[in-house]
Scaffold this motif. Sequence first.
Motif, PDB file in Angstrom:
ATOM      1  N   ARG A  16       0.826  -1.208   0.000  1.00 50.70           N
ATOM      2  CA  ARG A  16       0.000   0.000   0.000  1.00 50.70           C
ATOM      3  C   ARG A  16       0.864   1.264   0.000  1.00 50.70           C
ATOM      4  NH1 ARG A  16      -3.107  -4.190  -1.058  1.00 50.70           N
ATOM      5  NH2 ARG A  16      -4.321  -5.033   0.677  1.00 50.70           N
ATOM      6  N   LYS A  17       1.914   1.246   0.814  1.00 49.62           N
ATOM      7  CA  LYS A  17       2.742   2.435   0.992  1.00 49.62           C
ATOM      8  C   LYS A  17       3.399   2.871  -0.312  1.00 49.62           C
ATOM      9  CE  LYS A  17       6.792   4.014   3.640  1.00 49.62           C
ATOM     10  NZ  LYS A  17       7.721   3.656   4.741  1.00 49.62           N
ATOM     11  N   CYS A  18       4.053   1.948  -1.004  1.00 48.32           N
ATOM     12  CA  CYS A  18       4.728   2.292  -2.260  1.00 48.32           C
ATOM     13  C   CYS A  18       3.729   2.737  -3.320  1.00 48.32           C
ATOM     14  CB  CYS A  18       5.530   1.099  -2.772  1.00 48.32           C
ATOM     15  SG  CYS A  18       7.002   0.721  -1.800  1.00 48.32           S
ATOM     16  N   SER A  19       2.569   2.106  -3.355  1.00 51.59           N
ATOM     17  CA  SER A  19       1.546   2.471  -4.336  1.00 51.59           C
ATOM     18  C   SER A  19       1.057   3.895  -4.113  1.00 51.59           C
ATOM     19  CB  SER A  19       0.359   1.499  -4.269  1.00 51.59           C
ATOM     20  OG  SER A  19       0.743   0.201  -4.637  1.00 51.59           O
ATOM     21  N   ILE A  20       0.899   4.259  -2.843  1.00 54.35           N
ATOM     22  CA  ILE A  20       0.453   5.619  -2.513  1.00 54.35           C
ATOM     23  C   ILE A  20       1.461   6.658  -3.004  1.00 54.35           C
ATOM     24  CG2 ILE A  20       0.060   7.224  -0.600  1.00 54.35           C
ATOM     25  CD1 ILE A  20      -1.121   4.822   0.949  1.00 54.35           C
ATOM     26  N   VAL A  21       2.735   6.407  -2.738  1.00 49.12           N
ATOM     27  CA  VAL A  21       3.777   7.357  -3.131  1.00 49.12           C
ATOM     28  C   VAL A  21       3.878   7.444  -4.653  1.00 49.12           C
ATOM     29  CG1 VAL A  21       6.244   7.860  -3.058  1.00 49.12           C
ATOM     30  CG2 VAL A  21       5.079   7.013  -1.009  1.00 49.12           C
ATOM     31  N   ILE A  22       3.901   6.301  -5.320  1.00 48.43           N
ATOM     32  CA  ILE A  22       4.050   6.282  -6.781  1.00 48.43           C
ATOM     33  C   ILE A  22       2.880   6.975  -7.464  1.00 48.43           C
ATOM     34  CG2 ILE A  22       4.077   4.780  -8.817  1.00 48.43           C
ATOM     35  CD1 ILE A  22       5.653   2.748  -7.130  1.00 48.43           C
ATOM     36  N   SER A  23       1.657   6.591  -7.098  1.00 46.28           N
ATOM     37  CA  SER A  23       0.482   7.180  -7.751  1.00 46.28           C
ATOM     38  C   SER A  23       0.338   8.667  -7.412  1.00 46.28           C
ATOM     39  CB  SER A  23      -0.787   6.422  -7.356  1.00 46.28           C
ATOM     40  OG  SER A  23      -0.941   6.370  -5.947  1.00 46.28           O
ATOM     41  N   GLY A  24       0.694   9.043  -6.178  1.00 45.67           N
ATOM     42  CA  GLY A  24       0.625  10.450  -5.796  1.00 45.67           C
ATOM     43  C   GLY A  24       1.562  11.314  -6.619  1.00 45.67           C
ATOM     44  N   LEU A  25       2.781  10.834  -6.827  1.00 42.81           N
ATOM     45  CA  LEU A  25       3.757  11.591  -7.609  1.00 42.81           C
ATOM     46  C   LEU A  25       3.384  11.630  -9.090  1.00 42.81           C
ATOM     47  CD1 LEU A  25       7.116  10.441  -5.958  1.00 42.81           C
ATOM     48  CD2 LEU A  25       5.894  12.606  -5.656  1.00 42.81           C
ATOM     49  N   ILE A  26       2.822  10.540  -9.593  1.00 46.85           N
ATOM     50  CA  ILE A  26       2.367  10.524 -10.989  1.00 46.85           C
ATOM     51  C   ILE A  26       1.247  11.549 -11.182  1.00 46.85           C
ATOM     52  CG2 ILE A  26       1.108   9.169 -12.725  1.00 46.85           C
ATOM     53  CD1 ILE A  26       2.644   6.717 -11.790  1.00 46.85           C
ATOM     54  N   GLY A  27       0.298  11.560 -10.237  1.00 45.87           N
ATOM     55  CA  GLY A  27      -0.797  12.521 -10.325  1.00 45.87           C
ATOM     56  C   GLY A  27      -0.301  13.952 -10.307  1.00 45.87           C
ATOM     57  N   ALA A  28       0.638  14.248  -9.404  1.00 45.50           N
ATOM     58  CA  ALA A  28       1.173  15.606  -9.304  1.00 45.50           C
ATOM     59  C   ALA A  28       1.916  16.000 -10.573  1.00 45.50           C
ATOM     60  CB  ALA A  28       2.107  15.707  -8.101  1.00 45.50           C
ATOM     61  N   THR A  29       2.764  15.110 -11.069  1.00 43.34           N
ATOM     62  CA  THR A  29       3.598  15.415 -12.240  1.00 43.34           C
ATOM     63  C   THR A  29       2.762  15.695 -13.481  1.00 43.34           C
ATOM     64  OG1 THR A  29       5.385  14.024 -11.375  1.00 43.34           O
ATOM     65  CG2 THR A  29       5.442  14.575 -13.725  1.00 43.34           C
ATOM     66  N   PHE A  30       1.847  14.794 -13.790  1.00 42.63           N
ATOM     67  CA  PHE A  30       1.054  14.955 -15.018  1.00 42.63           C
ATOM     68  C   PHE A  30      -0.018  16.030 -14.858  1.00 42.63           C
ATOM     69  CE2 PHE A  30       3.026  10.884 -15.820  1.00 42.63           C
ATOM     70  CZ  PHE A  30       3.299  10.952 -17.179  1.00 42.63           C
ATOM     71  N   GLY A  31      -0.461  16.267 -13.641  1.00 41.16           N
ATOM     72  CA  GLY A  31      -1.399  17.358 -13.414  1.00 41.16           C
ATOM     73  C   GLY A  31      -0.757  18.706 -13.677  1.00 41.16           C
ATOM     74  N   ILE A  32       0.478  18.868 -13.203  1.00 41.43           N
ATOM     75  CA  ILE A  32       1.198  20.121 -13.424  1.00 41.43           C
ATOM     76  C   ILE A  32       1.591  20.276 -14.889  1.00 41.43           C
ATOM     77  CG2 ILE A  32       3.314  21.400 -12.869  1.00 41.43           C
ATOM     78  CD1 ILE A  32       3.170  20.138 -10.068  1.00 41.43           C
ATOM     79  N   LEU A  33       2.003  19.171 -15.531  1.00 37.67           N
ATOM     80  CA  LEU A  33       2.375  19.229 -16.949  1.00 37.67           C
ATOM     81  C   LEU A  33       1.212  19.701 -17.817  1.00 37.67           C
ATOM     82  CD1 LEU A  33       4.524  15.992 -17.465  1.00 37.67           C
ATOM     83  CD2 LEU A  33       5.310  18.373 -17.535  1.00 37.67           C
ATOM     84  N   ARG A  34      -0.012  19.360 -17.420  1.00 35.12           N
ATOM     85  CA  ARG A  34      -1.177  19.794 -18.191  1.00 35.12           C
ATOM     86  C   ARG A  34      -1.274  21.310 -18.248  1.00 35.12           C
ATOM     87  NH1 ARG A  34      -4.915  16.554 -15.228  1.00 35.12           N
ATOM     88  NH2 ARG A  34      -6.367  18.306 -15.158  1.00 35.12           N
TER      89      ARG A  34
END
Length: 331
Positions: A16-34
Motif C-alpha cells: 500500500r505504501k509504495c503504491s500511494i507514493v508512486i500514484s501520488g507523484l504521478i498525479g502531481a507530475t502529469f497534473g502540473i504538466l497539463r
Amino acid sequence: MIGLLAMGPLSDRIGRKCSIVISGLIGATFGILRSFTSWYWMYIALEFIEAAFGDVASSIFMLSIEMVAPDKRILFQMWCAAGFAFGFIVLPVAAWQVPYWRNLLRVIYSPALLFILYLFLIDESPRWLLSRGKKDKAIAIINKIAKTDKVAINKDILENISSEKYNEIPLSKLLKNTLTSKTLLKIFLICITWWSVSTFVNYGIQINSVSIEGNKYVIFGLISVSETAANIITTYSMIGFRRKIPLVLSFFLAGLSCFVQPFLPNNIPWLTITVYMFGKLMASIFFYITYLYTSELFPTYTRNTMHSLCSSIGRIGSIIAPQTPLLGPLT
C-alpha cells in the motif's frame, strides 16, 4: 476506469505504501504538466494518464482500514474521510480565487508532490506484510505502534500470529474463480451494480450543481459541505445499523430527491438548493458505504484487486455522469 485495473493489483503486489507514493507523484507530475500544454489533444492525453495512474484513493483506503482493528474501522475511517470532504470544500474556493485554468492546475496539483514524504511518515500495512509472508516486518511495525501508545504486548501472541505468503493470482484467474462460483459471482454483480449507481448519481449531482441559479462557486461549496455531514452520519449509522439498512435507505432517499427535483417551483430557490443538497447528502452516504462494504467482502491478499475491479467497472457511471448536463435543453 482503466487505471484501477493496474493500480489495484500493483498495490497488492508491491504494498500500500509504495503504491500511494508512486500514484501520488504521478498525479502531481502529469497534473502540473497539463498546465503548460498548448495542444488540446496533448492536454487530453496527460489528463488520461494522470487520472489512470495518479489516483491514490484506493491504496490509501486499503491502508487505512488494514491498520486498525475491525471494531474500530468505521470510526477511524470517518476521520480519514474527513480529508476527502475537506478537499471538496477547498476546491471551489481555489477555483474562485484562481480562475485562470493554468494557474489553478498548478495550485491544486503541487501539494501532491509532498507524497514523497510518505516514504518516511507512514508504515506499511501489517496485514499486507503478513499476507506476503513478511512476518518480521509486520511484528516490528506492531511493536512500534505499541511503543508509541505505551501498550505492552505479549511476545508469545506476536510469535503465534499466522503469516502465509499467498501466490500471485493473475487477474484472469481471479475473474475465472469469481465467475465460476455462484456465491462470488452474486457478490461481484451486486458490487458492480451499486458502484455504477453510486458513481453516476454522486458525480452527476456534483457536476450539475453549477447549473443551479446563483453563484456557482458558493453552490458547489455548499454541496461539498454535505460530504462532511455524510461522513459523520455514515459512521454512526453503520455503527448502529451495520451496512445493509443504511445503504438501501440512502439509495432510496437519493433517488427520491432526484425524482422530485424537476417538479419544485423555480421561484423558491432555497427549496431547490435544500432538496438538491439532501440528495447529495444521501448520495455521499451510499458512496462511503459502498467503498467500505466492498472491501469487507474479499480477503486481504486480493482485497485491493477485487475492490479496484468493482470500482473500475463501476466507473461506467462516472463516464455517463458528465453527459447529464446535455439533458438540460430537453427539459
